[in-house]
Design an enzyme around this catalytic site. Structure first.
Site, PDB file in Angstrom:
ATOM      1  N   GLY A  47       0.784  -1.237   0.000  1.00  0.00           N
ATOM      2  CA  GLY A  47       0.000   0.000   0.000  1.00  0.00           C
ATOM      3  C   GLY A  47       0.809   1.276   0.000  1.00  0.00           C
ATOM      4  N   GLU A 102       4.331   4.596   5.807  1.00  0.00           N
ATOM      5  CA  GLU A 102       3.108   3.785   5.750  1.00  0.00           C
ATOM      6  C   GLU A 102       2.027   4.475   4.930  1.00  0.00           C
ATOM      7  OE1 GLU A 102       1.549   1.197   5.978  1.00  0.00           O
ATOM      8  OE2 GLU A 102       1.659   0.152   7.882  1.00  0.00           O
ATOM      9  N   ASP A 103       1.127   3.689   4.379  1.00  0.00           N
ATOM     10  CA  ASP A 103       0.001   4.272   3.649  1.00  0.00           C
ATOM     11  C   ASP A 103      -1.070   4.799   4.599  1.00  0.00           C
ATOM     12  OD1 ASP A 103      -0.662   1.693   4.511  1.00  0.00           O
ATOM     13  OD2 ASP A 103      -1.540   1.055   2.614  1.00  0.00           O
ATOM     14  N   ASP A 106      -4.679   2.480  10.831  1.00  0.00           N
ATOM     15  CA  ASP A 106      -6.087   2.264  11.149  1.00  0.00           C
ATOM     16  C   ASP A 106      -6.169   1.895  12.643  1.00  0.00           C
ATOM     17  OD1 ASP A 106      -8.827   1.773  10.723  1.00  0.00           O
ATOM     18  OD2 ASP A 106      -8.501  -0.233   9.961  1.00  0.00           O
ATOM     19  N   ASP A 162      -5.560  -0.416  -1.500  1.00  0.00           N
ATOM     20  CA  ASP A 162      -6.383  -1.351  -2.261  1.00  0.00           C
ATOM     21  C   ASP A 162      -7.633  -1.794  -1.521  1.00  0.00           C
ATOM     22  OD1 ASP A 162      -4.912  -2.964  -0.294  1.00  0.00           O
ATOM     23  OD2 ASP A 162      -5.779  -4.675  -1.354  1.00  0.00           O
TER      24      ASP A 162
HETATM   25  P1  IMP Z   1      -4.105  -1.504  11.114  1.00  0.00           P
HETATM   26  O1  IMP Z   1      -3.263  -2.600  11.644  1.00  0.00           O
HETATM   27  O2  IMP Z   1      -5.549  -1.673  11.482  1.00  0.00           O
HETATM   28  O3  IMP Z   1      -3.604  -0.123  11.479  1.00  0.00           O
HETATM   29  O4  IMP Z   1      -4.141  -1.664   9.558  1.00  0.00           O
HETATM   30  C1  IMP Z   1      -3.247  -1.046   8.741  1.00  0.00           C
HETATM   31  C2  IMP Z   1      -3.324  -1.604   7.342  1.00  0.00           C
HETATM   32  O5  IMP Z   1      -4.674  -1.959   6.982  1.00  0.00           O
HETATM   33  C3  IMP Z   1      -2.921  -0.552   6.346  1.00  0.00           C
HETATM   34  O6  IMP Z   1      -1.530  -0.552   6.137  1.00  0.00           O
HETATM   35  C4  IMP Z   1      -3.720  -0.947   5.129  1.00  0.00           C
HETATM   36  O7  IMP Z   1      -3.031  -1.932   4.403  1.00  0.00           O
HETATM   37  C5  IMP Z   1      -4.987  -1.541   5.683  1.00  0.00           C
HETATM   38  N1  IMP Z   1      -6.091  -0.559   5.736  1.00  0.00           N
HETATM   39  C6  IMP Z   1      -6.639   0.012   6.820  1.00  0.00           C
HETATM   40  N2  IMP Z   1      -7.626   0.870   6.502  1.00  0.00           N
HETATM   41  C7  IMP Z   1      -7.693   0.849   5.156  1.00  0.00           C
HETATM   42  C8  IMP Z   1      -8.519   1.551   4.192  1.00  0.00           C
HETATM   43  O8  IMP Z   1      -9.391   2.382   4.502  1.00  0.00           O
HETATM   44  N3  IMP Z   1      -8.273   1.250   2.891  1.00  0.00           N
HETATM   45  C9  IMP Z   1      -7.321   0.369   2.489  1.00  0.00           C
HETATM   46  N4  IMP Z   1      -6.536  -0.296   3.341  1.00  0.00           N
HETATM   47  C10 IMP Z   1      -6.718  -0.060   4.660  1.00  0.00           C
HETATM   48 MG    MG Z   2      -0.426  -1.282   4.537  1.00  0.00          MG
END
Ligand code: IMP
Ligand code: MG
Length: 183
Positions: A47, A102-103, A106, A162
């Protein structure tokens, strides 16, 4: 009729121009903050690749790049919390100034795992740069040093992000239509 790339997008959150402006600004900030140092940018596949590519050409100090891959979302839009290292860095980061690119952050579970893993390798410094911050969903606090934009609790795609491996090549960041992931 054949469905086009943009048909799954409900609305544009950040245009290509807005993102490019913001990324250039971040690049300048990073160049200033790390002046005189050799910066290592660690990118999380996949991402973050579009962001990294644009960010690195806005940085005007010596930098090198390396990549890591960790398991994130499958076809679903909900995180499991279980993260797995799929691809490791090529080089040691010991004694280096490291910036993780990072992209989106979340829940923070993925990055929390990654930061612990990287910290154990004893870099000189370790900071985070994220294009998007979905702070309302955060479960674990992650200090963010550089941030592109805040996003609300919606599923976003484009500019590298994505849904089920699709939409990464949208030049903007848009909100995915619910019907795409609810079927
Ligand atoms: P976390 O561990 O919940 O912070 O998730 C992070 C990863 O989830 C990111 O690096 C993305 O790959 C994916 N992600 C979280 N939210 C989104 C979104 O709205 N669109 C696309 N990918 C997301
Ligand atoms: Mg990611």
């Amino acid at each position: 009729m054949k469905s086009g790339l943009h048909d799954g997008v409900e609305r544009v959150l950040f245009s290509k121009e807005e993102i490019e402006d913001r990324v250039r600004f971040l690049g300048k900030e990073i160049s200033r903050d790390y002046e005189g140092k050799d910066l290592l940018l660690i990118n999380i596949l996949k991402g973050g690749v579009v962001f990294l590519a644009n960010l690195m050409v806005s940085i005007d100090i010596h930098t090198s790049i390396d990549f890591m891959a960790i398991s994130s979302y499958g076809p679903s839009t909900e995180t499991t919390g279980a993260v797995k290292l799929i691809k490791d860095l090529e080089e040691s980061i010991e004694g280096k100034d490291v910036l993780v690119v990072e992209d989106i952050i979340d829940t923070g579970l993925t990055l929390n795992y990654l930061m612990k893993n990287l910290k154990a390798r004893q870099p000189a410094s370790l900071k985070v740069c994220t294009l998007l911050d979905k702070a309302v969903r955060r479960l674990i606090d992650i200090p963010i040093s550089y941030k592109g934009f805040d996003v609300p609790d919606v599923f976003v795609v484009g500019y590298g992000l994505d849904y089920d491996q699709k939409y990464r090549n949208l030049p903007y960041i848009g909100v995915l239509k619910q019907e795409v992931y609810l079927g």
